[in-house]
Write a protein that holds these residues in place. Structure first.
Motif, mmCIF file in Angstrom:
data_model
loop_
_atom_site.group_PDB
_atom_site.id
_atom_site.type_symbol
_atom_site.label_atom_id
_atom_site.label_comp_id
_atom_site.label_asym_id
_atom_site.label_seq_id
_atom_site.Cartn_x
_atom_site.Cartn_y
_atom_site.Cartn_z
ATOM 1 N N ALA A 1 0.848 -1.198 0.000
ATOM 2 C CA ALA A 1 0.000 0.000 0.000
ATOM 3 C C ALA A 1 0.883 1.248 0.000
ATOM 4 C CB ALA A 1 -0.922 -0.006 1.212
ATOM 5 N N SER A 2 1.948 1.225 0.798
ATOM 6 C CA SER A 2 2.856 2.368 0.820
ATOM 7 C C SER A 2 3.491 2.567 -0.541
ATOM 8 C CB SER A 2 3.956 2.155 1.859
ATOM 9 O OG SER A 2 3.407 1.833 3.090
ATOM 10 N N TYR A 3 3.888 1.468 -1.171
ATOM 11 C CA TYR A 3 4.521 1.567 -2.479
ATOM 12 C C TYR A 3 3.549 2.140 -3.506
ATOM 13 C CZ TYR A 3 6.157 0.158 -7.060
ATOM 14 O OH TYR A 3 6.521 0.168 -8.381
ATOM 15 N N VAL A 4 2.320 1.609 -3.514
ATOM 16 C CA VAL A 4 1.354 2.060 -4.518
ATOM 17 C C VAL A 4 1.082 3.553 -4.363
ATOM 18 C CG1 VAL A 4 -1.032 1.836 -5.283
ATOM 19 C CG2 VAL A 4 0.315 -0.196 -4.814
ATOM 20 N N MET A 5 0.962 3.993 -3.094
ATOM 21 C CA MET A 5 0.756 5.431 -2.877
ATOM 22 C C MET A 5 1.883 6.244 -3.483
ATOM 23 S SD MET A 5 -0.319 5.746 1.052
ATOM 24 C CE MET A 5 -1.214 4.369 1.686
ATOM 25 N N HIS A 6 3.088 5.827 -3.211
ATOM 26 C CA HIS A 6 4.231 6.583 -3.724
ATOM 27 C C HIS A 6 4.310 6.488 -5.239
ATOM 28 C CE1 HIS A 6 5.733 6.739 0.434
ATOM 29 N NE2 HIS A 6 6.340 7.820 0.001
ATOM 30 N N ARG A 7 3.990 5.297 -5.749
ATOM 31 C CA ARG A 7 4.087 5.095 -7.189
ATOM 32 C C ARG A 7 3.103 6.001 -7.914
ATOM 33 N NH1 ARG A 7 4.705 4.954 -11.468
ATOM 34 N NH2 ARG A 7 5.145 3.367 -13.032
ATOM 35 N N LEU A 8 1.877 6.091 -7.388
ATOM 36 C CA LEU A 8 0.888 6.955 -8.019
ATOM 37 C C LEU A 8 1.262 8.423 -7.849
ATOM 38 C CD1 LEU A 8 -2.436 5.168 -7.066
ATOM 39 C CD2 LEU A 8 -1.306 5.231 -9.271
ATOM 40 N N ALA A 9 1.971 8.719 -6.756
ATOM 41 C CA ALA A 9 2.343 10.113 -6.519
ATOM 42 C C ALA A 9 3.490 10.544 -7.415
ATOM 43 C CB ALA A 9 2.725 10.304 -5.060
ATOM 44 N N HIS A 10 4.256 9.599 -7.928
ATOM 45 C CA HIS A 10 5.441 9.944 -8.717
ATOM 46 C C HIS A 10 5.356 9.301 -10.096
ATOM 47 C CE1 HIS A 10 6.724 10.213 -4.492
ATOM 48 N NE2 HIS A 10 7.433 11.240 -4.896
ATOM 49 N N PRO A 11 4.640 9.922 -11.015
ATOM 50 C CA PRO A 11 4.576 9.363 -12.375
ATOM 51 C C PRO A 11 5.981 9.223 -12.968
ATOM 52 C CG PRO A 11 3.081 11.222 -12.123
ATOM 53 C CD PRO A 11 3.898 11.176 -10.887
ATOM 54 N N ALA A 12 6.904 10.056 -12.479
ATOM 55 C CA ALA A 12 8.255 10.018 -13.033
ATOM 56 C C ALA A 12 8.953 8.691 -12.753
ATOM 57 C CB ALA A 12 9.080 11.170 -12.468
ATOM 58 N N TRP A 13 8.436 7.931 -11.803
ATOM 59 C CA TRP A 13 9.073 6.642 -11.508
ATOM 60 C C TRP A 13 8.935 5.666 -12.664
ATOM 61 C CZ3 TRP A 13 7.951 5.019 -5.733
ATOM 62 C CH2 TRP A 13 8.574 5.959 -4.891
ATOM 63 N N ALA A 14 7.968 5.928 -13.555
ATOM 64 C CA ALA A 14 7.799 5.020 -14.695
ATOM 65 C C ALA A 14 9.115 4.889 -15.451
ATOM 66 C CB ALA A 14 6.705 5.547 -15.616
ATOM 67 N N GLU A 15 9.837 5.990 -15.511
ATOM 68 C CA GLU A 15 11.109 5.980 -16.219
ATOM 69 C C GLU A 15 12.098 5.030 -15.530
ATOM 70 O OE1 GLU A 15 14.863 6.869 -17.604
ATOM 71 O OE2 GLU A 15 14.335 7.763 -15.673
ATOM 72 N N GLN A 16 12.086 5.045 -14.188
ATOM 73 C CA GLN A 16 12.979 4.146 -13.438
ATOM 74 C C GLN A 16 12.582 2.692 -13.658
ATOM 75 O OE1 GLN A 16 15.291 5.362 -11.071
ATOM 76 N NE2 GLN A 16 14.797 7.518 -11.374
ATOM 77 N N ALA A 17 11.235 2.474 -13.669
ATOM 78 C CA ALA A 17 10.748 1.100 -13.772
ATOM 79 C C ALA A 17 11.102 0.482 -15.115
ATOM 80 C CB ALA A 17 9.227 1.068 -13.554
ATOM 81 N N MET A 18 11.390 1.333 -16.128
ATOM 82 C CA MET A 18 11.807 0.816 -17.425
ATOM 83 C C MET A 18 13.038 -0.066 -17.309
ATOM 84 S SD MET A 18 9.793 2.089 -19.721
ATOM 85 C CE MET A 18 10.540 2.340 -21.323
ATOM 86 N N HIS A 19 13.857 0.200 -16.283
ATOM 87 C CA HIS A 19 15.133 -0.499 -16.207
ATOM 88 C C HIS A 19 15.044 -1.836 -15.480
ATOM 89 C CE1 HIS A 19 17.013 3.035 -17.856
ATOM 90 N NE2 HIS A 19 16.365 3.762 -16.979
#
Lengths: 565, 189, 228, 116
Positions: free
Chosen positions: B36-54
């Motif tokens: 739940a903590s992760y999902v909150m942060h993930r939704l709060a930071h769309p920019a993380w999508a770039e990190q997740a690419m790796h």
């Protein structure tokens, strides 16, 4: 304890050494004693801490006898660890672990916990956590000093707290303590669900067992997020991640949610066992059936579920969105309904009774009378508008001491004085028990009523020296602080009477029979103290509910659960 | 020596299994809090999508396959144990342990590559969550394999066969956690 | 009640005091009632020779009435308290009246920095006045505060205003107050913030318009760099 | 030991279904459509979890309270999420905002919302 050598076919005993009997025992009664004495030892440390920082508050800058000068960081470390110890290493182990371990198998009529070895492991992890916590007080930099709530970034970054090692050890100790209670809790719940004596149905279980079981369930269902949060905090402290660092995309408010999602149910985790102990004692010494057993039970279920929905009232002014406060105000005030109902049930239980004011009964009655004050003052803090002012003042402090002191101290003494004859086969002295009772309860009120007042006029918490605040260091305020401190010292000194009474009675007290209080529940049907295996002649069966006192048409005013009709 | 308490079953579920369900319940809230903590942060930071690419989807996908297969052998072991065939159950549990080990090995290679590429646990909070969540799950895998070793050793001698089911329930739970971790950490970009 | 010991110096202080009084009356009633009945029962039903306790299960309707009716009454009291609490909360925390001026409040270990807008009444201009542990406001004017923290959590607490708001690093939190009485009062940090938490007090000076203008005129404007 | 009254389902068939679902969830993002990815990633994760819980863990043949117990824990987690998200997930709210987060959001892409 020669009775321990009575063997049955199922049990073959080899000679028990000191180690296997007292240290590595898997017997639930011995583990209960281990928890109880460890808890008492930690209570002594927590009480000493209270003495030191109360002395600093009453006489700022004075060298405290037995401690020395209290620096600001010492002060913060003392209050932090006082809170942590009293909740996690005193209330939890004594109320849940000690009484749970001792009472669950005896009251539901079985020979041991279902997993004796896991039970032993649970205590060993708990002991390890206590040792780590004590070590954390002595490491360079000092013990953790960021309050028991451990709000980051203060708790997460050593550059702000200055207690790098202390914070980490504190966190590890708390996390281990959770693991210990998860293992213990699973044991309690499984035992109570599965191992009841034949014939013991849902409504035949004594209230105290229900309460300990519900408390264990609440603990298990609420502690998970905090364990996850503790892992994140640990990473922040040790590895240098930024889970709670806003500069790196984290959020400090997340910890507050994770903490209080556990922290509020935790209040009920310790409250319920104390309520259960009190209910059982009141029924025995009023010779009365518990008023509306089923209603009481369902009320407790309701309280348990509601307790998961109120946590953010600890965070009204902590930076949460103001609109959320409305929801949590409503849920918080709603939880006053089941608690009020329980209170009415307790009062109604006394109606028409035949009340003997023995020591356990005095403690139980004091619990209700004092907890009421703690309960109603909570309303001020649950109402968002009033909490703006009261948040983080001594009003909060006095409020939760009026709940936790009755729970952890009064409830514990009630339980110990009640079941002492069963635990050790001897009576405690009634006279010295009553002296100790009055010497504890009266000073307790003298400590915290002035603190209520100081909080109401704006004294804020966790300040080591109020002379920095001219409005808060008027002479009469200082007098009130000294009054509270003196009362605390008196109260602490009275505890020696209890210790002497307990240890003397353990060896020299008058021998107690099987059922000294003429009570109904199953633990009173076996020897005092019960041997290994609890009922050497075979486990009991149950024919009725636990509260059949003064039943019409019977000569005796009690009717044990195991007596066939 | 097992207490009589252990053999009673007033709730209608054998004691061991009841306890495992409680373990699973308390694990749900541990992983639930973390995710739940992760999902909150993930939704709060769309920019993380770039990190997740790796992240390496193929490694994650392969590991999912490994865990699903190990769950299959665990449930087949449970079936064998119920039929009283201890050695067969032990052999099937062995396959499950092998799957667990393979999962950890793949993870090790995957993490090595990522760390060498410069994505360490402190690179950003996305990677902090990535390593913490997968690491906590990995510890559960390792713990499960170790316990399974003891259960399999006993099952081989036809002892304590009911434990095959218990460790299986735990293992399936670990599997389910990964079923959610996989899309959360690898696919959502 | 609180006013006797602590001045109520903001426009909403009285509302909060009244709410506290309302709660005190309602819960005080229940507390006294419960304790009186409780102790009366203890005395009335004390054990006496030849006197057996009654058998009351409490399961039938006639008995249960004794707990269901009081608990419905408690519910009614709760509704009043919720209504009062929400009303005060909406006024103090949720809706901000249009400001006459805005001050910036920054918490750090272990001091408060207050950035006043200066003569032009605007922040982030050359005549901002930054002060450590000293907040100057004018009586009767509506202020917004912009609260932030540089390092750890702090809590901006002004007891005479009955106002408290935590300062959270990474967040700017806005709130408001309107001073109604002149004088010098205490500003506290009400959230533990490390070793110097016990030292982290500041003063708030509530001045008449004339005094305030004179104070502003007497200040040297600070450079912009320190204001943010 | 309890007697299992239930039939053992064909585990291999269930495993095959799970593997196919896994393939879909890996290939889903190739369509490049966020809604499709959402469904293939999380919709399928739910289906997979359901299949494992029902057929491998045998939640369906346990006493009813086991399922209730697990569901209650999940509901609590949902409760936690929805109560904490307004503070942690949002970058602004009633009378507050996070300057850092808003700056980042302005710099990064605004796409990616509704991932879950």
């Amino acid at each position: 304890m020669a009775t321990a050598d009575i063997t049955t076919d199922a049990h073959h005993h080899h000679e028990q050494t000191f180690w296997s009997k007292y240290v590595f025992s898997t017997d639930h009664k011995m583990i209960a004693m281990q928890y109880m004495f460890t808890g008492m030892f930690m209570a002594a440390i927590g009480g000493f801490m209270a003495y030191v920082f109360r002395m600093q508050l009453a006489f700022p800058g004075m060298e405290v006898p037995l401690f020395g000068l209290v620096g600001p960081n010492d002060y913060n470390a003392l209050i932090t660890n006082h809170g942590t110890i009293m909740i996690f290493w005193v209330a939890m182990p004594v109320l849940i672990a000690a009484f749970g371990n001792f009472l669950i198998p005896l009251m539901i009529g079985c020979d041991d916990m279902v997993f004796p070895k896991i039970n032993r492991l649970s205590y060993q992890i708990f002991l390890l956590s206590a040792v780590i916590l004590l070590i954390s007080l002595a490491v360079p930099g000092g013990g953790f000093a960021g309050a028991w709530t451990a709000y980051p970034p203060l708790s997460a970054q050593a550059q702000y707290s200055g207690t790098a090692l202390g914070s980490t050890l504190w966190l590890v100790a708390v996390a281990l303590e959770f693991v210990a209670f998860l293992l213990g809790g699973i044991n309690f719940v499984t035992t109570a669900m599965n191992s009841r004596a034949p014939g013991m149905k849902m409504y035949d279980i004594p209230m105290v067992i229900w309460m300990i079981v519900i408390a264990s369930v609440l603990f298990m269902a609420s502690v998970g997020p905090l364990i996850a949060g503790a892992i994140m905090l640990f990473m922040d402290q040790v590895v240098g991640t930024g889970f709670y660092d806003p500069a790196r995309g984290g959020d400090p408010v997340l910890w507050q949610h994770l903490f209080w999602f556990f922290g509020h149910p935790e209040v009920y985790v310790v409250l319920l066992p104390a309520l259960g102990i009190t209910a059982d004692i009141m029924c025995v010494f009023a010779r009365k059936k518990l008023f509306a057993y089923r209603t009481a039970l369902w009320t407790v279920f309701g309280t348990g579920i509601l307790s998961f929905t109120v946590w953010a009232h600890h965070q009204f002014v902590a930076g949460i969105d103001p609109r959320m406060a409305h929801i949590f105000t409503v849920t918080t005030l709603l939880i006053s309904i089941p608690i009020a109902e329980l209170c009415f049930i307790y009062i109604a239980t006394l109606y028409g009774g035949s009340i003997t004011l023995s020591t356990p009964m005095l403690w139980a009655l004091a619990f209700v009378a004092e907890f009421l004050i703690g309960g109603v003052t909570g309303i001020f803090l649950g109402a968002s508008g009033a909490d703006i002012y009261f948040h983080d003042t001594y009003f909060v402090l006095a409020h939760f001491h009026y709940t936790f002191f009755p729970i952890a101290i009064i409830g514990t003494f009630a339980g110990i004085t009640m079941w002492f004859p069963k635990m050790f086969g001897r009576y405690m002295s009634e006279f010295w028990g009553k002296v100790h009772f009055w010497g504890t309860v009266i000073p307790f009120n003298i400590i915290f009523i002035p603190l209520f007042f100081l909080g109401t006029i704006g004294q804020h918490r966790r300040i080591y020296d109020y002379t920095n605040f001219p409005e808060l260091s008027l002479p009469w305020m200082q007098d009130l602080r000294q009054l509270a401190t003196v009362a605390l010292i008196v109260m602490l000194l009275f505890q020696f009477i209890f210790l002497i009474n307990m240890f003397y009675s353990m060896f020299r007290g008058k021998k107690a029979p099987k059922n000294p209080w003429r009570a109904n529940t199953l633990e009173w049907t076996t020897e005092s103290p019960p041997p290994h295996g609890n009922w050497p002649e075979g486990l009991p069966e149950v024919y009725r509910g636990p509260y059949e006192y003064s039943t019409p048409g019977r000569d005796e005013d009690y009717w044990p659960q195991n007596v066939p009709s | 020596m097992r207490p009589i308490a252990n053999t009673r079953s007033a709730a209608g579920i054998p004691t061991g299994r009841l306890a495992v369900w409680w373990v699973v319940a308390s694990e749900i809230v541990i992983f639930g809090g973390l995710l739940a903590s992760y999902v909150m942060h993930r939704l709060a930071h769309p920019a993380w999508a770039e990190q997740a690419m790796h992240t390496n989807v193929w490694a994650g996908g392969f590991n999912t396959l490994v865990l699903l297969t190990s769950s299959l052998s665990a449930v087949l072991a449970h079936k064998a144990a119920e039929e009283g065939d201890g050695p067969k159950a032990a052999r099937l549990l062995g396959y499950t342990m092998l799957g667990g080990a393979m999962f950890v090995v793949v993870k090790a290679f995957e993490w090595t590559a990522e760390i060498q590429a410069g994505y360490t646990i402190t690179s950003s909070t996305f990677w902090s969550f990535y390593y913490s969540a997968a690491g906590l799950h990995g510890l559960h895998v390792i713990g499960g394999v170790v316990i399974m070793g003891f259960v399999a050793a006993a099952a081989r001698r036809n002892e304590e066969l009911h434990r095959v089911e218990l460790i299986g329930i735990y293992w399936h739970f670990v599997d389910i956690v990964w079923i959610f971790l996989f899309p959360l950490l690898y696919i959502a970009k | 009640m609180i006013e006797r010991y602590l001045v109520a110096a903001s426009s909403y202080a009285q509302d909060i005091d009244n709410l506290i009084l309302l709660i005190a009356v309602l819960v005080g009633f229940w507390l006294v009632l419960c304790e009186v009945v409780f102790f009366y029962f203890i005395w009335r039903f004390r054990a006496r020779d030849g006197h057996k306790a009654e058998y009351v299960s409490g399961e039938n309707k006639a008995h249960k009435r004794w707990i269901t009716i009081p608990h419905l009454l408690v519910l009614v009291c709760d509704v009043f308290i919720i209504y009062g609490a929400v009303r005060v909360w909406v006024n103090v925390k949720q809706t901000l009246p249009p400001p006459d001026a805005t001050v910036r409040v920054i918490g750090q270990q272990w001091a408060w920095t207050f950035v006043h807008p200066g003569a032009d009444g605007k922040l982030d201009t050359a005549d901002d006045i930054a002060k450590i542990d000293e907040l100057h406001v004018e009586v009767g004017k509506t202020y917004h505060y912009e609260l932030s923290a540089r390092d750890v959590l702090h809590s901006f607490s002004v007891p005479v205003f009955r106002l408290k708001q935590d300062a959270v690093p990474g967040r700017i939190i806005r709130g408001w107050f309107e001073p109604t009485k002149t004088g010098e009062y205490s500003v506290q940090c009400a959230e533990i913030c490390g070793m110097g938490h016990g030292l982290m007090g500041a003063r708030i000076m509530i001045e008449t318009p004339g005094e305030h203008a004179a104070w502003v005129a007497g200040q040297k404007p600070l450079s912009l760099a320190s204001a943010r | 030991m309890s007697e299992h009254a239930h039939e053992h389902p064909n585990y291999i068939k269930i495993w095959a279904v799970l593997v196919v679902l896994l393939g879909i969830s890996v290939l889903g993002p190739l369509f490049g459509h966020p809604v499709v990815t959402l469904v293939t990633a999380f919709g399928i994760a739910l289906v997979k979890a359901y299949l494992v819980a029902k057929n491998f863990m045998h939640v369906n043949v346990q006493k009813r309270f086991v399922a209730y117990m697990l569901l209650t824990c999940l509901v609590f987690m949902a409760l936690f999420f929805f109560a904490a998200a307004p503070d942690v997930m949002k970058s602004e709210g009633n009378n507050w905002y996070k300057p850092e987060a808003q700056w980042q959001a302005g710099a990064g892409t605004s796409e990616g919302h509704g991932d879950h």
